[in-house]
Each structure stands twice: as C-alpha cells, then as structure tokens.
Write an enzyme that holds these catalytic residues in place. Structure first.
Site: not given
Ligand code: ASP
Length: 341
Positions: A208, A236, A239
């Site tokens: 992310t 799904r 966060d």
């Molecule tokens: N936090 C992100 C999620 O759970 C994934 C990530 O941070 O790479 O969708």
C-alpha cells in the site's frame, strides 16, 4: 495454515522492534510509505532497489513542489500518492494486487487535519487514481465513504479519470495470486520463482502507499491508497479506506497513514489511536507510534505506520522486516529507506 499464523504472530512478538528514524532536527514537510513486509536486501535486485528509491524520491519531490509553491497539504499528499499509484512497483493504482476472483479492487482515503473533513472509496476497479476519487468524495459530497459501482459513478460525474480495467492488468501480480492460491491448497513452492516474488507471496503482497504532509499554513493531511491484499474474497475491505484505522489527521496532534494486515489495523483503530495517545497522554509522535506498533505486535498484526506531527517531527515504525518509507525536509533533503536499518 493456522500453525503458520501462530508462528508468525510469535515471531512478531519476539522480534518486536521499532525502527522509527525520527532523528532529524529539521522540520519534515512530507513523509511517505510504499508498504511494509518481508522487505529484505536479499529479496531485491540492485536494479529493483534503485527503482524503489527513485520512485519514492520522485513522489517526495512532487509533494514538496506543491508545498513549496504554497499549495495545501491535501494537494501535496495527492501529488505524492499519484506518482506511486501510477507505478507498477506499489500495491496501489497501476500496481494493485488481484482478489481471489482475479479482479482488482482498490481502496483509498484522505483526511484534512484542519477541518477534519474526510473522503474515501472502497472496492473500485476502474478509477485510475483512487486517491483522487477519495478527495472528490471529501470535497464534493456530503459523505465520507463510497463503495463499488456507486463510487465509480460519483467519481466519473465529478471528473475523476476512469480507465478500462485492463489498465491495471499485470502478469506478475496474477502469478503472485496463483502462488498464494497454491500455497493455500498446500502445494506451494511452484518453481521457478525469483526472490522478489517469494517476498510477495510470503506477504500476500502488502505494498500500500500513503503520505502525510504539513503545508506552509501548518495544516496536516494524510492519505492512503491500496489494492488491498492478494486473494481477498467476498468484497473484503481493509483498513486503508477506513478513517481512524488506516488514515487520520488532526492539526492538534499529527497525520497518520498505515500499512500492513488491515484487519488488525481496523481492530486497533491504529491511525486514530496515534493521535489520541498524543493528545490524551501528551506524548510525542515517536512515543505514540511506538506504542501502537507494540499493540499491533501483541495482537499479531504485521505492518507499520508513518506519522508527522504539527511541528514537523516524523516517525516511521514497523514490526515487519522492512517498510518502504521516506521523508523530505523543509530544505528539500530527501531520505529514503526500505530495510530494517
Ligand atoms: N492495509 C492494506 C489492507 O489490508 C494492505 C497493505 O497495507 O498493504 O488492505
């Protein structure tokens, strides 16, 4: 799989460490991340390492240019995130990972620390830069979070660029999905596999992107954009588009963007917790972020946060092997890091 999860939680607990690199005396005006995970030197070729450094530097400089010209922290966050969303290196926009059904579903959010306005989109597949849609939701709607088709319709009506879903197509990310599915069915180790792909499979591809900026008017803003987690199902949502969990900004405390296993960041309301700890306990951004990472480690949630306070103090702790991260100071000094230095 359960045994693996337990061992992983145990590993996090035992090996808790908090790399924060907050040791700059100069005021930081922009901090970014490009995801946390099993990011180790052995997994990245020198060329790939250079490519990450170059792209993060470009993102920092793009945001810095906005701030230097008197632009808002919101626009600086947008400029930095757009650069990373347009790169296939990160799990956001162009580099988004695949869900179980081989679609790409992206999430993003933004928060303005001055007004506490916020906007977010979740589960969108055809918005070129999801952070731009989140900003449109914040500025042009009475809502905070729009999802799926409705979010795309709103974005399109408000001039946000829509692309064909084929724009996001990536053989490499599909390969990643295939390997994770194989592992799920207990026949992993499909050969051949390069070191970077091994890292992605191990992490279910975090990656992310996020940014926090402090502008010349001393206003903070934070934003996050993601493809979520590889092999996610049933629409799904993690966060990243949840204000308070993946993103938060409050001019009285700090701006925060998170990355890692989203379910844990939602359960600990991590981004808001950093600001609340600073305000209620009157502790520094470094102490507050260290405390939330400790809580994440205890819960078994892998990941990290970036935070920037109202005085330009930065913190970037994580409990994974590495995190793509960097900041730029008021005088334009760039620092980019990725391993557990
Ligand atoms: N936090 C992100 C999620 O759970 C994934 C990530 O941070 O790479 O969708």
């Amino acid at each position: 799989m359960k045994v693996f999860n337990f061992l992983f939680a145990l590993f996090l607990f035992i090996s808790f460490h908090s790399f924060s690199q907050a040791d700059t005396t100069e005021r930081v005006v922009l901090v970014i991340h490009g995801g946390a995970g099993t990011i180790m030197k052995k997994h990245l070729s020198p060329e790939k390492e250079a490519a990450y450094t170059e792209k993060m530097t470009e993102a920092l400089q793009a945001g810095y240019a906005v701030i230097e010209s008197g632009g808002t922290s919101i626009l600086a966050v947008q400029a930095a995130i757009n650069i990373m969303e347009d790169s296939p290196l990160f799990n956001a926009g162009k580099g988004a990972v695949y869900a179980h059904d081989e679609t790409q579903q992206m999430d993003a959010s933004i928060m303005d620390g001055k007004t506490k306005n916020a906007g977010a989109v979740a589960g969108v597949g055809t918005i070129k830069n999801p952070i731009n849609a989140a900003i449109a939701v914040m500025n042009l709607s009475e809502h905070v979070l729009l999802t799926g088709e409705g979010a795309v319709e709103f974005a399109a009506k408000n001039g946000v660029e829509i692309v064909d879903s084929s724009y996001f197509k990536s053989e490499r990310r599909l390969e990643n999905l295939k390997r994770i599915k194989a592992e799920e069915n207990d026949h992993g180790n499909l050969e051949p596999v390069d070191e970077e792909l091994k890292m992605d499979v191990l992490d279910k591809k975090y990656g992310t992107v996020g940014a926090v900026a402090l502008d010349k008017e001393n206003n903070l803003a934070a934003g996050t954009s993601t493809g979520g987690m590889t092999n996610k199902r049933y629409n799904r949502v993690g966060d990243s588009p949840i204000i308070g969990a993946g993103t938060y900004a409050d001019n009285n405390a700090c701006g925060v963007s998170c990355t890692g296993h989203g379910e844990y960041f939602i359960r600990n309301v991590v981004a808001y917790d950093v600001c609340a700890l600073m305000l209620y306990k009157e502790i520094s951004v470094k102490e507050a972020t260290a405390e939330v990472i400790k809580k994440q480690t205890e819960l078994g949630g892998a990941g990290g946060v970036i935070a920037l306070d109202k005085d330009g103090n930065v913190a970037m702790p994580f409990n994974t092997a590495g995190m793509f991260r960097g900041y730029i100071t008021e005088s334009g000094k760039v620092v980019v890091l990725m391993f557990g230095e």
